[in-house]
Design a protein around this motif. Structure first.
Motif, PDB file in Angstrom:
ATOM      1  N   GLU A   1      34.415  33.458  34.938  1.00 53.81           N
ATOM      2  CA  GLU A   1      33.655  33.874  36.082  1.00 53.81           C
ATOM      3  C   GLU A   1      32.670  32.771  36.437  1.00 53.81           C
ATOM      4  N   ASP A   2      32.688  32.722  37.956  1.00 51.10           N
ATOM      5  CA  ASP A   2      31.779  31.515  38.485  1.00 51.10           C
ATOM      6  C   ASP A   2      30.819  32.176  39.713  1.00 51.10           C
ATOM      7  N   GLY A   3      29.964  32.730  39.364  1.00 54.24           N
ATOM      8  CA  GLY A   3      29.092  33.360  40.724  1.00 54.24           C
ATOM      9  C   GLY A   3      30.064  34.682  41.242  1.00 54.24           C
ATOM     10  N   ARG A   4      30.526  34.418  42.347  1.00 54.60           N
ATOM     11  CA  ARG A   4      30.998  35.355  43.148  1.00 54.60           C
ATOM     12  C   ARG A   4      32.825  35.516  42.877  1.00 54.60           C
ATOM     13  N   PHE A   5      33.261  34.551  42.187  1.00 52.55           N
ATOM     14  CA  PHE A   5      34.327  34.321  41.825  1.00 52.55           C
ATOM     15  C   PHE A   5      34.856  34.407  40.617  1.00 52.55           C
ATOM     16  N   THR A   6      35.875  35.264  40.339  1.00 48.85           N
ATOM     17  CA  THR A   6      36.388  35.420  38.900  1.00 48.85           C
ATOM     18  C   THR A   6      37.854  35.416  38.760  1.00 48.85           C
ATOM     19  N   VAL A   7      38.362  34.700  37.967  1.00 52.66           N
ATOM     20  CA  VAL A   7      39.890  34.555  37.965  1.00 52.66           C
ATOM     21  C   VAL A   7      40.445  35.308  36.653  1.00 52.66           C
ATOM     22  N   PHE A   8      41.271  35.864  36.647  1.00 49.60           N
ATOM     23  CA  PHE A   8      42.024  36.865  35.643  1.00 49.60           C
ATOM     24  C   PHE A   8      43.522  36.307  35.199  1.00 49.60           C
ATOM     25  N   LEU A   9      43.612  36.041  33.892  1.00 53.82           N
ATOM     26  CA  LEU A   9      44.976  35.738  33.482  1.00 53.82           C
ATOM     27  C   LEU A   9      45.600  36.515  32.582  1.00 53.82           C
ATOM     28  N   ASN A  10      46.735  37.180  32.939  1.00 52.45           N
ATOM     29  CA  ASN A  10      47.573  37.932  32.189  1.00 52.45           C
ATOM     30  C   ASN A  10      48.770  37.169  31.658  1.00 52.45           C
ATOM     31  N   LYS A  11      48.982  36.499  30.361  1.00 57.36           N
ATOM     32  CA  LYS A  11      49.993  35.484  30.081  1.00 57.36           C
ATOM     33  C   LYS A  11      50.966  36.101  29.787  1.00 57.36           C
ATOM     34  N   SER A  12      51.217  37.294  29.167  1.00 58.56           N
ATOM     35  CA  SER A  12      52.294  38.277  28.971  1.00 58.56           C
ATOM     36  C   SER A  12      53.073  38.618  30.234  1.00 58.56           C
ATOM     37  N   ALA A  13      52.289  38.832  31.415  1.00 56.15           N
ATOM     38  CA  ALA A  13      52.985  39.038  32.684  1.00 56.15           C
ATOM     39  C   ALA A  13      53.215  37.783  33.485  1.00 56.15           C
ATOM     40  N   LYS A  14      52.725  36.695  33.072  1.00 57.41           N
ATOM     41  CA  LYS A  14      52.661  35.426  33.988  1.00 57.41           C
ATOM     42  C   LYS A  14      52.058  35.885  35.101  1.00 57.41           C
ATOM     43  N   HIS A  15      50.799  36.012  35.100  1.00 56.13           N
ATOM     44  CA  HIS A  15      50.169  36.401  36.435  1.00 56.13           C
ATOM     45  C   HIS A  15      48.666  36.251  36.375  1.00 56.13           C
ATOM     46  N   LEU A  16      48.223  35.643  37.431  1.00 54.81           N
ATOM     47  CA  LEU A  16      46.790  35.373  37.607  1.00 54.81           C
ATOM     48  C   LEU A  16      46.284  35.910  38.988  1.00 54.81           C
ATOM     49  N   SER A  17      45.186  36.149  39.110  1.00 56.94           N
ATOM     50  CA  SER A  17      44.390  36.733  40.241  1.00 56.94           C
ATOM     51  C   SER A  17      43.080  36.048  40.299  1.00 56.94           C
ATOM     52  N   LEU A  18      42.647  36.221  41.533  1.00 58.66           N
ATOM     53  CA  LEU A  18      41.251  35.641  41.874  1.00 58.66           C
ATOM     54  C   LEU A  18      40.431  36.625  42.633  1.00 58.66           C
ATOM     55  N   HIS A  19      39.209  37.036  42.158  1.00 53.55           N
ATOM     56  CA  HIS A  19      38.594  38.135  42.875  1.00 53.55           C
ATOM     57  C   HIS A  19      37.280  37.775  43.388  1.00 53.55           C
ATOM     58  N   ILE A  20      37.258  37.988  44.508  1.00 51.59           N
ATOM     59  CA  ILE A  20      36.046  37.401  45.399  1.00 51.59           C
ATOM     60  C   ILE A  20      35.059  38.618  45.492  1.00 51.59           C
ATOM     61  N   VAL A  21      33.939  38.579  44.997  1.00 55.33           N
ATOM     62  CA  VAL A  21      32.816  39.664  45.166  1.00 55.33           C
ATOM     63  C   VAL A  21      31.584  39.195  45.575  1.00 55.33           C
ATOM     64  N   PRO A  22      30.834  39.729  46.498  1.00 53.98           N
ATOM     65  CA  PRO A  22      31.174  40.130  47.698  1.00 53.98           C
ATOM     66  C   PRO A  22      32.030  39.145  48.582  1.00 53.98           C
ATOM     67  N   SER A  23      33.016  39.520  49.338  1.00 52.78           N
ATOM     68  CA  SER A  23      33.461  38.520  50.305  1.00 52.78           C
ATOM     69  C   SER A  23      32.543  38.213  51.488  1.00 52.78           C
ATOM     70  N   GLN A  24      32.656  37.074  51.951  1.00 55.75           N
ATOM     71  CA  GLN A  24      31.759  36.691  52.911  1.00 55.75           C
ATOM     72  C   GLN A  24      32.566  35.873  54.164  1.00 55.75           C
ATOM     73  N   PRO A  25      32.278  35.811  55.289  1.00 47.68           N
ATOM     74  CA  PRO A  25      32.992  35.203  56.250  1.00 47.68           C
ATOM     75  C   PRO A  25      33.297  33.863  56.163  1.00 47.68           C
TER      76      PRO A  25
END
Lengths: 116, 110
Positions: free
Chosen positions: B58-82
């Motif tokens: 996590e870094d402020g509004r940004f969080t990265v999740f990693l699922n190694k078994s699924a070989k998948h990552l995602s970036l969450h931005i909360v709250p989103s800004q223009p």
């Protein structure tokens, strides 16, 4: 502090010509990487240099070559240009080899090459 | 060879809501993952990264999740800004190699 700088900003060449692109890394950074970004795609890795030695090479033909100088600046050369070489060429620098939060990569603004 | 894929070319969200950007990779040798943000006429700017030994960073509004078994990552931005409106690239790294996805254009509407 100056970021990564690249020259020229834009370049127009014709098929068969040769081109040299230049990159100056952030002061203190010893590693330089080159990427090609074609419109609508992500950057594709071409080369990484560290301490003037090639450390990594992507899937590009031998027409692409690069070198790094004692001051850690770098040149990318492309011979026998093809229309498909038209792209944004990005240079990135980092402190050293390896990866981690201590060694993040910083990109320059790129050189836009158009081959006619 | 598309070792890193971002299957959504674009995403539009309302200001204040969550933005979720997804990325899949195929090469199990990748052990470090990054997200970059790119504005027109600029090079990509580093946003956040995660090592393969972690599943969340996590870094402020940004969080990265990693699922190694699924070989998948995602970036969450909360709250989103223009000002978050840009193209976002995910990247996967091994020693002396880095592969990027094709990017997702995020538009945050006021």
């Amino acid at each position: 502090d100056a970021g990564v700088t690249q020259s020229p900003t834009h370049l127009i060449k014709t098929r068969g010509q040769q081109v040299t692109l230049r990159c100056s890394p952030i002061s203190g950074h010893k590693s330089v990487s080159w990427y090609q970004q074609v419109l609508g795609q992500g950057p594709q890795f071409i080369f990484q240099y560290y301490e003037k030695e090639e450390r990594g090479r992507g899937n590009f033909p031998d027409r692409f070559s690069a070198r790094q100088f004692p001051n850690y600046s770098s040149e990318l050369n492309v011979n026998a240009l093809l229309l498909g070489d038209s792209a944004l060429y990005l240079c990135a620098s980092r402190i050293g080899e390896g990866q981690g939060s201590y060694n993040e990569q910083f990109f320059g603004p790129g050189t836009r090459l158009t081959v006619l | 060879d598309q070792q890193v894929k971002q299957n959504s070319p674009s995403l539009s969200v309302q200001e204040g809501r969550i933005s979720i950007l997804n990325c899949d990779y195929t090469n199990s040798m990748f052990d470090y993952f990054l997200w970059y943000k790119k504005y027109p006429a600029e090079g990509p700017t580093f946003l956040i990264s995660i090592s393969s030994i972690k599943d969340k960073n996590e870094d402020g509004r940004f969080t990265v999740f990693l699922n190694k078994s699924a070989k998948h990552l995602s970036l969450h931005i909360v709250p989103s800004q223009p000002g978050d409106s840009a193209v976002y690239f995910c990247a996967a790294s091994a020693i002396n190699d880095m592969r990027f996805g094709a990017g997702t254009r995020l538009t945050v509407k006021p």
